[in-house]
Design a protein around this motif. Sequence first.
Motif, PDB file in Angstrom:
ATOM      1  N   CYS A  60       0.834  -1.215   0.000  1.00 49.85           N
ATOM      2  CA  CYS A  60       0.000   0.000   0.000  1.00 49.85           C
ATOM      3  C   CYS A  60       0.865   1.260   0.000  1.00 49.85           C
ATOM      4  O   CYS A  60       0.404   2.346  -0.347  1.00 49.85           O
ATOM      5  N   GLU A  92      -0.056  -3.827   6.649  1.00 45.49           N
ATOM      6  CA  GLU A  92      -1.200  -4.565   7.180  1.00 45.49           C
ATOM      7  C   GLU A  92      -1.343  -5.960   6.584  1.00 45.49           C
ATOM      8  O   GLU A  92      -1.734  -6.902   7.256  1.00 45.49           O
ATOM      9  N   SER A  93      -1.039  -6.077   5.302  1.00 45.44           N
ATOM     10  CA  SER A  93      -1.426  -7.303   4.613  1.00 45.44           C
ATOM     11  C   SER A  93      -0.477  -8.473   4.875  1.00 45.44           C
ATOM     12  O   SER A  93      -0.882  -9.619   4.735  1.00 45.44           O
ATOM     13  N   CYS A 128      -0.713   2.884   4.542  1.00 46.11           N
ATOM     14  CA  CYS A 128      -1.332   1.693   5.108  1.00 46.11           C
ATOM     15  C   CYS A 128      -1.746   1.939   6.570  1.00 46.11           C
ATOM     16  O   CYS A 128      -1.171   2.795   7.256  1.00 46.11           O
ATOM     17  N   ASP A 129      -2.704   1.148   7.014  1.00 49.45           N
ATOM     18  CA  ASP A 129      -3.433   1.396   8.273  1.00 49.45           C
ATOM     19  C   ASP A 129      -2.595   1.932   9.440  1.00 49.45           C
ATOM     20  O   ASP A 129      -2.926   2.950  10.038  1.00 49.45           O
ATOM     21  N   SER A 200      -3.582   2.584  -1.120  1.00 48.36           N
ATOM     22  CA  SER A 200      -4.113   1.889   0.051  1.00 48.36           C
ATOM     23  C   SER A 200      -5.531   1.408  -0.250  1.00 48.36           C
ATOM     24  O   SER A 200      -6.082   1.682  -1.320  1.00 48.36           O
ATOM     25  N   CYS A 201      -6.118   0.705   0.707  1.00 55.21           N
ATOM     26  CA  CYS A 201      -7.460   0.132   0.513  1.00 55.21           C
ATOM     27  C   CYS A 201      -8.431   1.197   0.025  1.00 55.21           C
ATOM     28  O   CYS A 201      -8.446   2.331   0.532  1.00 55.21           O
ATOM     29  N   ALA A 207      -7.239   2.470   6.533  1.00 61.48           N
ATOM     30  CA  ALA A 207      -6.304   3.392   5.894  1.00 61.48           C
ATOM     31  C   ALA A 207      -7.011   4.684   5.486  1.00 61.48           C
ATOM     32  O   ALA A 207      -6.538   5.794   5.787  1.00 61.48           O
TER      33      ALA A 207
HETATM   34 FE1  FES Z   1      -2.678  -1.514   3.531  1.00 62.67          FE
HETATM   35 FE2  FES Z   1      -5.427  -1.764   3.511  1.00 62.67          FE
HETATM   36  S1  FES Z   1      -3.916  -3.322   3.713  1.00 62.67           S
HETATM   37  S2  FES Z   1      -4.188  -0.012   3.338  1.00 62.67           S
END
Ligand code: FES
Length: 580
Positions: A60, A92-93, A128-129, A200-201, A207
Motif C-alpha cells: 500500500c 497490514e497485509s 497503510c493502516d 491503500s485500501c 487506511a
Molecule cells: Fe494496507 Fe489496507 S492493507 S491499506
Amino acid sequence: MTFRKAQWPRRLRSAEWFGGTSRDHIYHRSWMKNQGLPADLFDGRPVIGICNTWSEMTPCNAHLRDLADRVRHGIFEAGGLPLEFPVFSPGESALRPTAMMYRNLCAMDVEEAIRANPMDGVVLLAGCDKTTPALMMGAASVDLPAIVVSGGPMLNGMFRGERVGSGTHLWKFSEAVKAGEMTQQDFLEAEASMSRSPGSCNTMGTASTMASMAEALGMALSGNAAIPAVDSRRRVMAHLTGRRIVDMVKDDLKPSDILTRTAFENAIRVNGAIGGSTNAVVHLLAIAGRVGIDLTLDDWDRCGRDVPTIVNLLPSGKYLMEEFFHAGGLPVVIRHLCESGLMDRDALTVSGSSVWEEVSEVCNWNEDVILPVEKALTRQGGIAVLRGNLAPSGAVLKPSAATPELLVHRGRAVVFEDIDDYKRKINDDELDIDESCVMVLKNCGPKGYPGMAEVGNMGLPPKVLKKGITDMVRISDARMSGTAYGTVVLHTTPEAAAGGPLAVVQDGDFIELNVPQRYLHLDISDAELAARLASWSPTTPTPANGYASLFHSHVQGADTGADFDFLVGCRGAAVGKDSH
Ligand code: FES
C-alpha cells in the motif's frame, strides 16, 4: 485559534549541527556534502525530514518514494533543505502476527529518528493502516512542526462489471464460497481485481479512515485524504505539503498547537459521518495520549452518538474512495458538520487557517455518494461504547456496519478459547451453533494474540451461511478490519489474557447485547462471576525475550489506545549531546 507565529528569521534547531565553524559543525556538513549538497544549503534555512514508510513489503506504501520526490520539490521551492529518511513500515497485509503489534515500534522509531537527527520539521509519508497513526504518535511525542501526506487510495476494483472493495469483498467472496454461492475458481479470478493500482485500501477501511482522521485533526492539508494514489493531484498535494512545512517551521506551528481536545472531538465526529473504522478508536486514543489530552472511550460515544453517517462508502454503504474524491471528498463532509454545529469551526489546521476557512466554499458534486442528512445511512453513525459485567472498561461496536435487528439480542454463547480453537471448530457440522447464538472469541487482545489482531469479525459457521444468514452477534477482545462489517463487539476490555471477564465465559452462558442502552451483560450471578475469575489463570504464553517480550510487558489496554506505558506523553525536541 490561539496560535501566534514565531519571529522569522531566527536560529533553528538544525543549526546545532550545521550552523557554525567548529570542528563538529564542519564534520556534520562535510558528511552531508557527500550527497552533492551545495554549501549554501547550510545557510540556516529549515531542514525538513521526509519520514518515509515506503517498503515493498508494505504494498500500500510502495509508491511513496515517488511522492517523497514531489515533497522534496516543494521543500526546495519554499527555501528548505529536504532530507528523506526511512522508518519501520508496518504493512497490514503481510506482517505476522499482526501489524498492530508493530505500530508502537514504528512510532518509537519515528520519534527517536526525528529527535536524534538534524531537522526542524518533518513531513510524514504514510498510507497503510498503522503507518498513519504511528507517524502521528511519534511526531506528537517530539512536537516539532509536522504535517501528514497520505499515499492515497487505490482505484476502484471491478470484477465482472461490479465494484469490488478492498477487504470488504474478500470477506464477502470468502463467505460466498463457504455458502456454495461462488466457486473457488471465481474467487481466484477475483483476486487481481481487488488491487488494481498502487495505493491503500479503496474502501472506507482503516487506511482511508486514518487519512481522514489526519485531515479532520488538522494534521494534513485540506483534501488530502481522498485523492487516489495515481491521480496527478496526489503529486500536487505532496508538492504543496512540501512547500507548507517550510512555512510551518518558520511560524513554529507544532502538533501541540493543532492536536487539542477540540481537534480530537472534531475527528471523532468526522469518523461517525464517514462510517469510519473502529480502529480509529485505539489510534486516536493513543495519539491523544502522546500530547497529554485525556481522551476517553466515553468521549467517543458522547461525540459520535448524534452524528449521521452520510458517506455512502463500503463497508457501510456502496461506493469507493474514487467516487468519494470525485464527490468532493472529506472537505464536503467537514463543511456539512460545521454547518450542522457538530464541529468546532475554529480548530487550527496545518495550513495556519481554521477548519472552517478551509472548507467554507467546497461543493458536494454527488449527493448519492455524500448523502444529504435526510438520506443518511444511519442517524447515529458514531462508534457505540458498551459497558457491563462483560466489559467493565468498555467495548466498541460500529452500528453502521451492524444488522439493525441484532443490536438488541440475547443469545447462547458458543466459546472459542483462541483463534486456533476457532479455526479447529468453525467448519465442523457437529458444532452446536445456530444463528441465534453469540460467538465469543477469547485471547485476541493486545497481550493475548499478541498484538490485537483483526479477527473480531470471525466468519460464520458454514451451516449457518448455507441458510442464507450473513450476520450473527460476535464478541471478542480483538479488533476488526475497517473494511469489515457485522454485529461485532470488539476491543472488550480488560482483555481475556489480562484476566478480564471475557476469559471466563463458558459455552451455554447467555449474553445480552443492547446497543441503544450501551449494555453488554454476561447473564450469570455476581457471585458466580467472582468465583470464576478467582479460579482463572492465564492460558497464553508470556514471551521470554525480544520485542515480543517488551510488547507484552508494556502494552496497555485497548481502552486507552494500546500504547506502551513508557511512550505515553510528549518528550520534546531537545537536542542531545554531540557524539564527537
Ligand atoms: Fe494496507 Fe489496507 S492493507 S491499506
